[in-house]
Design a protein around this motif. Structure first.
Motif, PDB file in Angstrom:
ATOM      1  N   GLY A   1     -19.467 -31.522  29.860  1.00  0.00           N
ATOM      2  CA  GLY A   1     -20.525 -31.843  28.927  1.00  0.00           C
ATOM      3  C   GLY A   1     -21.870 -31.443  29.510  1.00  0.00           C
ATOM      4  O   GLY A   1     -21.952 -30.973  30.654  1.00  0.00           O
ATOM      5  N   LEU A   2     -22.929 -31.620  28.758  1.00  0.00           N
ATOM      6  CA  LEU A   2     -24.263 -31.318  29.276  1.00  0.00           C
ATOM      7  C   LEU A   2     -24.666 -32.387  30.290  1.00  0.00           C
ATOM      8  O   LEU A   2     -24.305 -33.562  30.167  1.00  0.00           O
ATOM      9  N   THR A   3     -25.417 -31.967  31.279  1.00  0.00           N
ATOM     10  CA  THR A   3     -25.942 -32.915  32.254  1.00  0.00           C
ATOM     11  C   THR A   3     -27.076 -33.728  31.619  1.00  0.00           C
ATOM     12  O   THR A   3     -27.595 -33.374  30.546  1.00  0.00           O
TER      13      THR A   3
ATOM     14  N   LEU B   1     -25.958 -22.653  25.377  1.00  0.00           N
ATOM     15  CA  LEU B   1     -25.750 -23.592  26.475  1.00  0.00           C
ATOM     16  C   LEU B   1     -24.512 -24.447  26.226  1.00  0.00           C
ATOM     17  O   LEU B   1     -23.688 -24.663  27.144  1.00  0.00           O
ATOM     18  N   LEU B   2     -24.358 -24.936  25.012  1.00  0.00           N
ATOM     19  CA  LEU B   2     -23.189 -25.762  24.674  1.00  0.00           C
ATOM     20  C   LEU B   2     -21.895 -24.961  24.804  1.00  0.00           C
ATOM     21  O   LEU B   2     -20.870 -25.494  25.265  1.00  0.00           O
TER      22      LEU B   2
ATOM     23  N   GLU C   1     -30.064 -31.487  31.267  1.00  0.00           N
ATOM     24  CA  GLU C   1     -29.921 -30.544  30.154  1.00  0.00           C
ATOM     25  C   GLU C   1     -30.137 -31.226  28.808  1.00  0.00           C
ATOM     26  O   GLU C   1     -30.767 -30.670  27.906  1.00  0.00           O
ATOM     27  N   LYS C   2     -29.633 -32.434  28.669  1.00  0.00           N
ATOM     28  CA  LYS C   2     -29.835 -33.180  27.424  1.00  0.00           C
ATOM     29  C   LYS C   2     -31.304 -33.504  27.206  1.00  0.00           C
ATOM     30  O   LYS C   2     -31.804 -33.466  26.079  1.00  0.00           O
ATOM     31  N   SER C   3     -31.990 -33.827  28.285  1.00  0.00           N
ATOM     32  CA  SER C   3     -33.418 -34.123  28.175  1.00  0.00           C
ATOM     33  C   SER C   3     -34.183 -32.890  27.700  1.00  0.00           C
ATOM     34  O   SER C   3     -35.047 -32.969  26.808  1.00  0.00           O
ATOM     35  N   TYR C   4     -33.862 -31.738  28.310  1.00  0.00           N
ATOM     36  CA  TYR C   4     -34.491 -30.486  27.888  1.00  0.00           C
ATOM     37  C   TYR C   4     -34.151 -30.167  26.431  1.00  0.00           C
ATOM     38  O   TYR C   4     -35.017 -29.768  25.650  1.00  0.00           O
ATOM     39  N   ALA C   5     -32.887 -30.338  26.070  1.00  0.00           N
ATOM     40  CA  ALA C   5     -32.427 -29.989  24.726  1.00  0.00           C
ATOM     41  C   ALA C   5     -33.137 -30.826  23.665  1.00  0.00           C
ATOM     42  O   ALA C   5     -33.584 -30.308  22.627  1.00  0.00           O
ATOM     43  N   ALA C   6     -33.244 -32.123  23.914  1.00  0.00           N
ATOM     44  CA  ALA C   6     -33.887 -33.006  22.945  1.00  0.00           C
ATOM     45  C   ALA C   6     -35.354 -32.642  22.751  1.00  0.00           C
ATOM     46  O   ALA C   6     -35.855 -32.576  21.620  1.00  0.00           O
TER      47      ALA C   6
ATOM     48  N   ALA D   1     -36.692 -23.556  30.569  1.00  0.00           N
ATOM     49  CA  ALA D   1     -35.702 -24.038  31.538  1.00  0.00           C
ATOM     50  C   ALA D   1     -34.278 -23.733  31.069  1.00  0.00           C
ATOM     51  O   ALA D   1     -33.433 -23.275  31.852  1.00  0.00           O
ATOM     52  N   LEU D   2     -33.996 -23.957  29.785  1.00  0.00           N
ATOM     53  CA  LEU D   2     -32.646 -23.702  29.271  1.00  0.00           C
ATOM     54  C   LEU D   2     -32.396 -22.218  29.056  1.00  0.00           C
ATOM     55  O   LEU D   2     -31.247 -21.753  29.164  1.00  0.00           O
TER      56      LEU D   2
END
Length: 336
Positions: A160-162, A150-151, A165-170, A183-184
Motif C-alpha cells: 500500500g502507500l506509505t 503511483l498506485l 505518500e498518502k500525505s503527499y497524495a491528499a 515529490a510524487l
C-alpha cells in the motif's frame, strides 16, 4: 470558433424479417437444406384468421404452390404497418457532430485565440463524443495521472502507500499542492514512469514534461477520458481499493477549487461530483491554460468529462469557457 476534427459515428441497421399476409392464402419460405431442398409452408386463412397449414418439402412442393407464392408476393406490394415498423432501421445519431455544434456555440471573448477540446462519456450507456484532437498543457490535472501511476507501482510491488505518500497524495489532489506533486512525480520516475503507467492505462498521446516540469505534460481530451475510465470504471489496471482511494480524494476538492466540469451537474445527485482542475499562466504569452476533468451526475445519470483549453486572457474567463463547454458536452448525451 474552435479548431476540431470530427469523428463520425457509424451504425449498422439490424436485419429483421417480416411476414406478409394475404387475405386468402400465403406461401411462406421456411428454410432450406444444405443441398438446396426447399421447405415451404402453405397457410390458408378465412375472415377470422389462420385455419389450416401444411408443409411441403423439395420436389413434393407443387408447381401450384409455387404459383400461389409468387401471386401472394406480387399482391402484397404494401406491407402492414406492423411489418413496416419492424423493418425500419433506428436512426444513427452522430454524437461528435452534435458536440462540435454545441461547442462552436459557446461564447468566448472577442479577439481571444482560445482553443478547446472536450471528451464525454455516458457511464451507463457507453455513448461518447469527442471534440478536438490537439495536445494541451495539462497543468495540475496531471496530478490525477501521477497518483494513478503511483498506485499502480505500489500494486505491482504488493504494498500500500506509505504514510508520507498518502500525505503527499491528499495535499496534491485536494489542495493542488505543487510541492507534493513534485515529490510524487519524482517517486514515479518523472516522465518515464508516467509513460510506463500510461502505456498500461491506454493513453497513447500523453507525453510527460521535461525534468521536474510535470505541469507541462502534454495530453489530449481523448486520453484524459481514457484515464477517467481507468479511475472510475470497472475494467481497470487499478485495483478496486486504488480506484476508491483516488476517487475519494477527487470528491473532496478544496472549496474554491471545485469549479469546472462540476458546472454540468444537475437534477438528482447534482451535488455529487469528483474532479481535478488545472490552471497555468504561460509566462511567454500571459495567457492561461484552464483544464478540468472528472465525473458528474446530471439528471440521475453519471458522465465522465474532460475539458482542456488554452489561450484564455484570464483565469476567470477560462473557467467560464470550460464550464460552458462541460455543460454543452453533457447536453449532447443527456436524455438518451
Amino acid at each position: 470558433m474552435f479548431p476540431h476534427r470530427a469523428r463520425l459515428c457509424s451504425g449498422r441497421p439490424s436485419r429483421r424479417r417480416s411476414l406478409v399476409y394475404a387475405s386468402v392464402a400465403s406461401i411462406v419460405l421456411v428454410g432450406a437444406t444444405s443441398s438446396g431442398t426447399l421447405y415451404v409452408k402453405a397457410q390458408a386463412h378465412d375472415a377470422e384468421g389462420l385455419v389450416s397449414s401444411s408443409v411441403s418439402r423439395g420436389a413434393e412442393a407443387s408447381s401450384g404452390a409455387t404459383t400461389a407464392m409468387e401471386a401472394t408476393v406480387e399482391s402484397s406490394a404494401m406491407p402492414t404497418a406492423a411489418a413496416s415498423s419492424r423493418t425500419r432501421p433506428s436512426p444513427v445519431v452522430d454524437r461528435d457532430a452534435l458536440l462540435a455544434e454545441a461547442v462552436k456555440a459557446v461564447a468566448v471573448e472577442d479577439g481571444a485565440a482560445v482553443s478547446v477540446a472536450v471528451a464525454v462519456l455516458d457511464v451507463a450507456s457507453g455513448e461518447s463524443a469527442v471534440y478536438g484532437d490537439g495536445a494541451f498543457d495539462t497543468a495540475s490535472i496531471v496530478k490525477v495521472d501521477i497518483l494513478a501511476s503511483l498506485l499502480l507501482r505500489a500494486q505491482d510491488a504488493g504494498r500500500g502507500l506509505t504514510a508520507q505518500e498518502k500525505s503527499y497524495a491528499a495535499a496534491m489532489i485536494r489542495n493542488s499542492d505543487n510541492a507534493s506533486a513534485t515529490a510524487l512525480w519524482t517517486a514515479i520516475g518523472q516522465a518515464e514512469g508516467l509513460r510506463a503507467a500510461n502505456e498500461r492505462f491506454g493513453l497513447r498521446d500523453t507525453e510527460g514534461g521535461d525534468g521536474a516540469l510535470w505541469g507541462l505534460t502534454q495530453t489530449t481530451a481523448a486520453d484524459q477520458l481514457t484515464l477517467l475510465r481507468q479511475v472510475f470504471g470497472g475494467k481497470s489496471e487499478l485495483s478496486e481499493s486504488s480506484r476508491a482511494y483516488l476517487t475519494g480524494l477527487m470528491g473532496e476538492i478544496a472549496v474554491g477549487q471545485d469549479w469546472g466540469v462540476s458546472a454540468a451537474a444537475s437534477g438528482v445527485g447534482a451535488s455529487e461530483f469528483a474532479l481535478k482542475n488545472g490552471w497555468l499562466p504561460r509566462s511567454a504569452t500571459g495567457l492561461w491554460d484552464i483544464n478540468s476533468v472528472g465525473r458528474v451526475s446530471a439528471g440521475g445519470r453519471e458522465y465522465l468529462v474532460a475539458v482542456l483549453s488554452d489561450g484564455n486572457s484570464s483565469k476567470e474567463k477560462g473557467v467560464s469557457v470550460v464550464e460552458a463547454v462541460a455543460k454543452a458536452a453533457v447536453s449532447c448525451l443527456d436524455g438518451d
